[in-house]
Write a protein that holds these residues in place. Structure first.
Motif: not given
Length: 515
Positions: A137-152, A367-374
């Protein structure tokens, strides 16, 4: 990489000179878990020794794409939809929307065919790029907007799991009234956690076989109900009320069918990159359409028996007492103890439906952040399971309302998601060759996301004008059926508004920002 790690940092000094990029993610550069001194790397090495899937949203390298079974794709969706939750969608045709038999069957057919198309299409992305759906989704929504998509998507995953667990709990309660709803939900959640904790291979292994006993039980239900002679061919309605009922039921059916869209690529990332996209699409299509139509149409047919007016309608009594569990219990009542055994099998089928939800919510959280990815994937699996239980227990006594509203929520946001991503793929990326998958974790190289965010807002506007809920009926929806509820056309308008606006906005964004 599901086996134990052969070498760690101390046993592999030849890797010691490779720089460690701690700002990237839990995986070490080269997407390997074989070395590194961080706590995350050490936990991942332990997971490898226990045969627990280590990989989260890191790109799957070609040497790990070893799943060559097309049936693994089909069986994944076959098991996930050959469940009583799908049956419950069919029941809503009469219980909520007041449709007859033939019109409910036709709505079910066409909206399922429409809903599964995006699931099948995005399944083709996994082998090509080795990336999960939310990362794509990052390729369509970008890095930051994808975080909102991830929340949904997190809300969708957890909500799905809770709604499904409620259905399973209803069945267990129908078998034994001494089993309270919360106990049934806990049983379903714990079994699901046990499977998803281990990861991709175990999930696929479970789904490969779990549909078989469930299918056999559904065939027993079909045979028993057909033998009873209690089917009633309820007449089709007419006029605006019929139009509204068909559109609203269609939105619910579409929401269930398309609900896997935001997970689709998650379950094909270990397929080799050179796999035939047509065969992947067809494998997913067959695995989806067969169980969806079979179980939902069975629910539509059995629900007609609740209209029998004999003063002691066991179907209506069962449904009023224990929901879908009571309805199925009424069908299987003539079989005595064996019928109760069949209900237990159906209750446990919910596990197959919940496995994709709990497995994917862990990936989405990363996907939410670098911290959650860890945080390793399997830890998020546990926390996601806890969240679904926390939602499912209080929602147990309001299942129909929860399910209907939730299906529509799924339909709305995924229609917007599909409108933007499909438009970008075909109009701007011009197919699979337009992607650079190595940039998946490089925010400065990905689209800004402003066009996608604005298009999402336009999609919401379309949704609001076309949605029909107890708390809001849009002006267009009001004219798509009889007052006061009208007919739900929210997902259709959401898709159209989002796609058209993105088509206009994306060229402007590229001209200004160059990416």
């Amino acid at each position: 990489m599901f086996g134990s790690i052969d070498q760690d940092l101390e046993k592999a000094p030849q890797l010691g000179n490779i720089p460690i990029d701690d700002s990237s993610d839990c995986a070490i550069p080269g997407e390997s878990f074989a070395y590194g001194s961080s706590l995350c790397a050490k936990i991942q090495r332990l997971a490898g020794k226990l045969n627990i899937e280590q990989r989260g949203i890191e790109r799957v390298p070609e040497n790990e794409q070893t799943d060559t079974s097309y049936f693994n794709i089909s069986s994944m969706w076959l098991a996930a939809n050959m469940v009583v939750s799908s049956f419950a969608i069919g029941v809503l045709g009469k219980s909520i929307f007041g449709l007859g038999f033939v019109d409910a069957i036709l709505v079910d057919l066409f909206f399922n065919l429409l809903g599964i198309m995006t699931v099948c299409f995005f399944s083709c992305f996994g082998p090509v790029f080795g990336l999960r759906q939310m990362v794509l989704s990052r390729f369509w929504f970008g890095w930051w907007a994808t975080k909102f998509i991830a929340v949904l998507n997190i809300l969708a995953c957890v909500g799905w799991s809770a709604a499904n667990a409620i259905v399973g709990a209803q069945l267990l309660h129908a078998v034994n009234s001494n089993v309270p709803g919360f106990a049934g939900i806990l049983i379903i959640a714990c079994c699901t956690l046990f499977i998803t904790f281990a990861g991709y291979k175990v999930v696929h292994m479970y789904e490969y076989w779990s549909w078989i006993p469930t299918f056999i039980v559904f065939m027993i239900v079909l045979g028993t109900f057909a033998h009873s002679g209690d089917f009633r061919n309820l007449p089709m309605g007419v006029g605006t009320s019929e139009l509204g009922g068909c559109l609203s039921f269609g939105s619910t059916v579409y929401g269930f069918a398309t609900g896997w869209t935001s997970y689709a690529a998650d379950y094909t990332v270990y397929q080799p990159a050179n796999r035939s996209r047509r065969k992947i699409f067809l494998s997913a299509w067959l695995g989806l359409i067969i169980p969806l139509l079979f179980t939902q149409m069975l629910g539509i047919a059995i629900m007609t028996a609740t209209s029998i007016d004999n003063g002691n309608n066991r179907y209506q009594i069962g449904y009023s007492t224990a929901g879908n569990g009571g309805l199925l219990g009424a069908v299987l009542a003539p079989l005595g103890g064996f019928g109760k055994f069949c209900l237990v099998i159906l209750a446990l089928s919910i596990i197959a439906n919940n496995c994709p939800n709990i497995y994917s919510v862990a990936l989405t959280l990363q996907v939410l952040s670098r911290y959650t990815q860890r945080v390793p994937r399997f830890i998020w699996v546990f926390l996601g399971s806890c969240a679904s239980v926390a939602i499912g227990i209080p929602g147990y006594s309001h299942f129909e309302t929860v399910l209907t509203n939730f299906m529509n929520f799924i339909a709305y946001w995924l229609a917007i998601y599909s409108g933007i991503s499909l438009t970008d793929h075909f109009a701007f990326k011009r197919g699979f060759s337009g992607y650079r998958p190595e940039l998946y974790d490089k925010p400065s190289k990905l689209p800004i996301g402003i066009a996608a965010a604005l298009a999402f807002g336009f999609g919401v506007a379309g949704m609001v004008t076309g949605m029909s809920q107890t708390w809001w009926v849009g002006p267009i929806a009001l004219n798509a059926g009889s007052a006061p509820s009208g007919g739900d056309v929210g997902f259709e308008l959401a898709f159209g508004f989002a796609a058209v606006s993105y088509l206009v906005l994306r060229p402007v964004e590229m001209r200004i920002f160059g990416r």
